[in-house]
Design an enzyme around this catalytic site. Sequence first.
Site, PDB file in Angstrom:
ATOM      1  N   ASP A 188      38.374  33.432  35.375  1.00  0.00           N
ATOM      2  CA  ASP A 188      38.609  33.207  33.950  1.00  0.00           C
ATOM      3  C   ASP A 188      39.354  31.872  33.816  1.00  0.00           C
ATOM      4  O   ASP A 188      38.735  30.819  33.825  1.00  0.00           O
ATOM      5  CB  ASP A 188      39.415  34.408  33.445  1.00  0.00           C
ATOM      6  CG  ASP A 188      39.610  34.438  31.942  1.00  0.00           C
ATOM      7  OD1 ASP A 188      38.809  33.838  31.232  1.00  0.00           O
ATOM      8  OD2 ASP A 188      40.575  35.074  31.480  1.00  0.00           O
ATOM      9  N   ARG A 225      35.549  50.908  34.977  1.00  0.00           N
ATOM     10  CA  ARG A 225      35.135  50.259  36.236  1.00  0.00           C
ATOM     11  C   ARG A 225      33.839  50.861  36.774  1.00  0.00           C
ATOM     12  O   ARG A 225      33.064  50.210  37.445  1.00  0.00           O
ATOM     13  CB  ARG A 225      36.209  50.451  37.317  1.00  0.00           C
ATOM     14  CG  ARG A 225      37.492  49.700  37.079  1.00  0.00           C
ATOM     15  CD  ARG A 225      38.360  49.776  38.328  1.00  0.00           C
ATOM     16  NE  ARG A 225      39.746  49.441  38.062  1.00  0.00           N
ATOM     17  CZ  ARG A 225      40.218  48.187  38.010  1.00  0.00           C
ATOM     18  NH1 ARG A 225      39.422  47.169  38.212  1.00  0.00           N
ATOM     19  NH2 ARG A 225      41.487  47.964  37.761  1.00  0.00           N
ATOM     20  N   GLU A 231      35.806  37.950  44.673  1.00  0.00           N
ATOM     21  CA  GLU A 231      36.514  38.292  43.429  1.00  0.00           C
ATOM     22  C   GLU A 231      35.494  38.668  42.356  1.00  0.00           C
ATOM     23  O   GLU A 231      34.350  38.207  42.377  1.00  0.00           O
ATOM     24  CB  GLU A 231      37.365  37.076  43.010  1.00  0.00           C
ATOM     25  CG  GLU A 231      38.046  37.167  41.662  1.00  0.00           C
ATOM     26  CD  GLU A 231      39.117  38.229  41.542  1.00  0.00           C
ATOM     27  OE1 GLU A 231      38.829  39.389  41.896  1.00  0.00           O
ATOM     28  OE2 GLU A 231      40.221  37.922  41.047  1.00  0.00           O
ATOM     29  N   ASP A 232      35.903  39.514  41.435  1.00  0.00           N
ATOM     30  CA  ASP A 232      34.988  39.958  40.381  1.00  0.00           C
ATOM     31  C   ASP A 232      34.692  38.868  39.353  1.00  0.00           C
ATOM     32  O   ASP A 232      33.555  38.635  38.988  1.00  0.00           O
ATOM     33  CB  ASP A 232      35.524  41.229  39.686  1.00  0.00           C
ATOM     34  CG  ASP A 232      36.980  41.112  39.233  1.00  0.00           C
ATOM     35  OD1 ASP A 232      37.587  40.028  39.386  1.00  0.00           O
ATOM     36  OD2 ASP A 232      37.526  42.115  38.736  1.00  0.00           O
ATOM     37  N   PHE A 280      35.181  39.549  26.666  1.00  0.00           N
ATOM     38  CA  PHE A 280      35.803  40.453  27.627  1.00  0.00           C
ATOM     39  C   PHE A 280      34.746  41.451  28.088  1.00  0.00           C
ATOM     40  O   PHE A 280      34.060  42.062  27.274  1.00  0.00           O
ATOM     41  CB  PHE A 280      37.017  41.165  27.031  1.00  0.00           C
ATOM     42  CG  PHE A 280      37.910  41.709  28.117  1.00  0.00           C
ATOM     43  CD1 PHE A 280      38.811  40.864  28.765  1.00  0.00           C
ATOM     44  CD2 PHE A 280      37.818  43.028  28.523  1.00  0.00           C
ATOM     45  CE1 PHE A 280      39.606  41.341  29.800  1.00  0.00           C
ATOM     46  CE2 PHE A 280      38.615  43.510  29.560  1.00  0.00           C
ATOM     47  CZ  PHE A 280      39.504  42.667  30.196  1.00  0.00           C
TER      48      PHE A 280
HETATM   49  P1  IMP Z   1      42.195  34.266  35.916  1.00  0.00           P
HETATM   50  O1  IMP Z   1      43.401  34.164  36.795  1.00  0.00           O
HETATM   51  O2  IMP Z   1      42.515  33.896  34.503  1.00  0.00           O
HETATM   52  O3  IMP Z   1      40.999  33.516  36.459  1.00  0.00           O
HETATM   53  O4  IMP Z   1      41.848  35.783  35.775  1.00  0.00           O
HETATM   54  C1  IMP Z   1      41.146  36.481  36.694  1.00  0.00           C
HETATM   55  C2  IMP Z   1      41.451  37.943  36.533  1.00  0.00           C
HETATM   56  O5  IMP Z   1      41.564  38.344  35.166  1.00  0.00           O
HETATM   57  C3  IMP Z   1      40.326  38.749  37.113  1.00  0.00           C
HETATM   58  O6  IMP Z   1      40.585  39.067  38.452  1.00  0.00           O
HETATM   59  C4  IMP Z   1      40.322  39.978  36.241  1.00  0.00           C
HETATM   60  O7  IMP Z   1      41.179  40.950  36.781  1.00  0.00           O
HETATM   61  C5  IMP Z   1      40.885  39.535  34.921  1.00  0.00           C
HETATM   62  N1  IMP Z   1      39.825  39.303  33.927  1.00  0.00           N
HETATM   63  C6  IMP Z   1      39.514  38.137  33.337  1.00  0.00           C
HETATM   64  N2  IMP Z   1      38.514  38.284  32.455  1.00  0.00           N
HETATM   65  C7  IMP Z   1      38.169  39.581  32.497  1.00  0.00           C
HETATM   66  C8  IMP Z   1      37.159  40.361  31.803  1.00  0.00           C
HETATM   67  O8  IMP Z   1      36.371  39.887  30.983  1.00  0.00           O
HETATM   68  N3  IMP Z   1      37.115  41.674  32.128  1.00  0.00           N
HETATM   69  C9  IMP Z   1      37.935  42.257  33.034  1.00  0.00           C
HETATM   70  N4  IMP Z   1      38.880  41.569  33.707  1.00  0.00           N
HETATM   71  C10 IMP Z   1      38.997  40.239  33.439  1.00  0.00           C
HETATM   72 MG    MG Z   2      40.947  40.957  39.288  1.00  0.00          MG
END
Ligand code: IMP
Ligand code: MG
Length: 180
Positions: A104, A166, A100-101, A153
């Site tokens: 958060d 991207r 995963e990238d 972000f």
């Molecule tokens: P989580 O479920 O809150 O952990 O969110 C994860 C997803 O939110 C990632 O797979 C990203 O798609 C998106 N995301 C969270 N923070 C960022 C950011 O700083 N830049 C781009 N995408 C983000």
């Molecule tokens: Mg994502």
Amino acid sequence: MGYSLSSTLISSDELKKRVRDIASEISREYHGQELVVVGILKGAVFFLSDLVREFTQDLKVTIDFMAVSSYGDSTKTSGIVRIVKDLDTHIGGKNVLIVEDIVDTGLTLSYLVKLLKERSPRSVRVCVLLDKTERRVVEVPLDFKGFEIPDRFVVGYGLDCAGLWRNLPDIMTVDQEENP
Ligand code: IMP
Ligand code: MG
């Protein structure tokens, strides 16, 4: 409200070095074994493709993808995860590595780990490039991790803001402008 690029947080050189290090960690961990690498579309595509090319040749690697969407706006996660594209392959009895990238709140990954564990794989581990530790809502074990970053972000190297940026080679922070 508009968005604009702010400054470079992680350069492409730093990314390259760290990806190489994570790849050797993973290669040691799965030495000589089969490994199903599961990329989460679309953000993880760049990271995944660089990562798997640095694995040692003794790993028997296959690649599959999942796409999820979380209901919400472009910069916030709502916590509700919907599977847009599921795996093409069966993972029963296999070693699975989710790539995963960014993590958060942790909601997306914890949901995915739970979902894939229900399919009786041999193991499920997580490899994430970026970790926004401050924002964690649910605990999710991160087995391989690139960088811890502040609560900003970020875009580039696969990460987007409303679909854009991207393709940037570096990870960059984004500013929100009141009057674009
Ligand atoms: P989580 O479920 O809150 O952990 O969110 C994860 C997803 O939110 C990632 O797979 C990203 O798609 C998106 N995301 C969270 N923070 C960022 C950011 O700083 N830049 C781009 N995408 C983000
Ligand atoms: Mg994502």
